[in-house]
Design an enzyme around this catalytic site. Structure first.
Site, PDB file in Angstrom:
ATOM      1  CG  ASP A  66      36.928  35.883  50.935  1.00 19.78           C
ATOM      2  OD1 ASP A  66      37.000  37.117  51.102  1.00 19.78           O
ATOM      3  OD2 ASP A  66      36.627  35.375  49.849  1.00 19.78           O
ATOM      4  CG  ASN A 134      37.912  29.488  39.477  1.00 15.35           C
ATOM      5  OD1 ASN A 134      37.192  30.365  39.987  1.00 15.35           O
ATOM      6  ND2 ASN A 134      38.852  28.864  40.168  1.00 15.35           N
ATOM      7  CG  HIS A 136      36.513  31.940  42.974  1.00 16.84           C
ATOM      8  ND1 HIS A 136      37.822  31.958  42.534  1.00 16.84           N
ATOM      9  CD2 HIS A 136      36.231  33.235  43.296  1.00 16.84           C
ATOM     10  CE1 HIS A 136      38.286  33.196  42.591  1.00 16.84           C
ATOM     11  NE2 HIS A 136      37.336  33.996  43.053  1.00 16.84           N
ATOM     12  CD  GLU A 141      39.464  28.780  44.058  1.00 12.76           C
ATOM     13  OE1 GLU A 141      38.733  28.959  43.059  1.00 12.76           O
ATOM     14  OE2 GLU A 141      40.481  29.464  44.275  1.00 12.76           O
TER      15      GLU A 141
HETATM   16  C1  F6R Z   1      36.591  38.569  47.473  1.00 15.26           C
HETATM   17  C2  F6R Z   1      36.158  37.255  47.051  1.00 15.26           C
HETATM   18  C3  F6R Z   1      36.367  36.756  45.671  1.00 15.26           C
HETATM   19  C4  F6R Z   1      36.247  37.807  44.564  1.00 15.26           C
HETATM   20  C5  F6R Z   1      36.533  37.173  43.209  1.00 15.26           C
HETATM   21  C6  F6R Z   1      36.485  38.185  42.098  1.00 15.26           C
HETATM   22  O1  F6R Z   1      36.257  38.785  48.824  1.00 15.26           O
HETATM   23  O2  F6R Z   1      35.654  36.549  47.846  1.00 15.26           O
HETATM   24  O3  F6R Z   1      35.458  35.721  45.416  1.00 15.26           O
HETATM   25  O4  F6R Z   1      34.948  38.347  44.574  1.00 15.26           O
HETATM   26  O5  F6R Z   1      37.794  36.583  43.237  1.00 15.26           O
HETATM   27  O6  F6R Z   1      37.542  39.085  42.264  1.00 15.26           O
HETATM   28  P1  F6R Z   1      37.662  40.394  41.374  1.00 15.26           P
HETATM   29  O7  F6R Z   1      36.451  41.198  41.672  1.00 15.26           O
HETATM   30  O8  F6R Z   1      38.915  41.068  41.832  1.00 15.26           O
HETATM   31  O9  F6R Z   1      37.712  39.934  39.969  1.00 15.26           O
END
Ligand code: F6R
Length: 245
Positions: A66, A134, A136, A141
């Protein structure tokens, strides 16, 4: 789906790095999909510490899940810059072998479409992913389509608040992004999810034990034909015993 439970964050990185390194050993030019955020940092560090002297990463093709919309191209907070800093430079992968949604040179919808086309032409061999509190995965989301493709998406307030720690102030966290869709992620040959910390325990339990549901986008891991989850004990503490066996 395989779930490997290890004591803590550094062991998540070590075990996951062994999995990545063994895939790279089989194919030095494989397409590695990387995630940003905190979860995979111990994995990237372990790749350097445990495997950089053994394996040559310079031929890898790298892409990411992303990219934010609205940050200047040279901002250190873009996911493009984050991947250059945390993955490409430490592993010695040339920048021209890295592809991410180019939200600077075309409209975001066009950048999303082009990235989807790139991934269709160059399927990801091994996709690394984290999980949001959550549920995702990438920036899909809750209530994202289970077979969604790469597109422009809006970050939930919960995700913006969680990601504020990477920015100088919460107000400057972007609202929009381009993200691989859930269907796009399912096209990867192997999915390697890394999860650490008690704050992820509810999301991880929903993803692996709950129903396959858009309410928990990471539950698509149940539909992937070759998914491995490496989680620490805190993150796995709500996972049902049956899956541990
Ligand atoms: C990052 C991404 C997100 C993260 C998720 C967890 O490229 O796509 O889905 O993997 O937000 O983030 P952390 O690891 O910082 O808790």
């Amino acid at each position: 789906m395989e779930l490997i439970i290890v004591p803590g964050y550094s062991e998540v990185g070590a075990v996951a790095s062994d999995i990545v390194a063994s895939e790279v050993a089989r194919d030095h030019s494989l397409h590695l999909g990387v995630a940003t955020g905190s979860s995979p940092l111990s994995l990237y560090e372990a790749l350097v510490e445990r495997h950089a002297s053994t394996w040559d990463y310079s031929k890898l093709r790298v892409s990411c899940l992303d990219e934010y919309i609205g940050l200047p191209r040279e901002s250190e907070y873009t996911y493009r810059k984050t991947v250059i800093r945390t993955v490409l430079r430490p592993l010695g992968v040339p920048e021209h072998q890295f592809t991410s949604p180019d939200v600077w040179n075309s409209a975001p919808e066009v950048a999303a479409q082009k990235f989807e086309e790139f991934l269709a032409e160059h399927p990801v061999d091994l996709q690394i992913a984290g999980i949001g509190t959550n549920g995702h995965i990438a920036f899909n989301e809750p209530n994202s389509g289970l077979l969604s493709r790469t597109r422009v998406a809006r970050l939930s307030p919960e995700t913006r608040a969680a990601n504020a720690r990477f920015f100088p102030s919460p107000d400057v966290v972007p609202h929009l992004c381009v993200t691989q869709g859930l269907g796009t992620i399912l096209n990867s040959r192997m999915l390697l999810m890394v999860v650490s910390g008690a704050e992820k325990s509810r999301a991880l339990a929903s993803a692996v034990n709950g129903p396959l549901t858009a309410a928990c986008p990471a539950s698509i891991v149940q539909m992937h034909s070759n998914a491995v989850i490496v989680a620490d004990e805190d993150a796995a503490r709500e996972v049902a015993q049956a899956v541990w066996a």
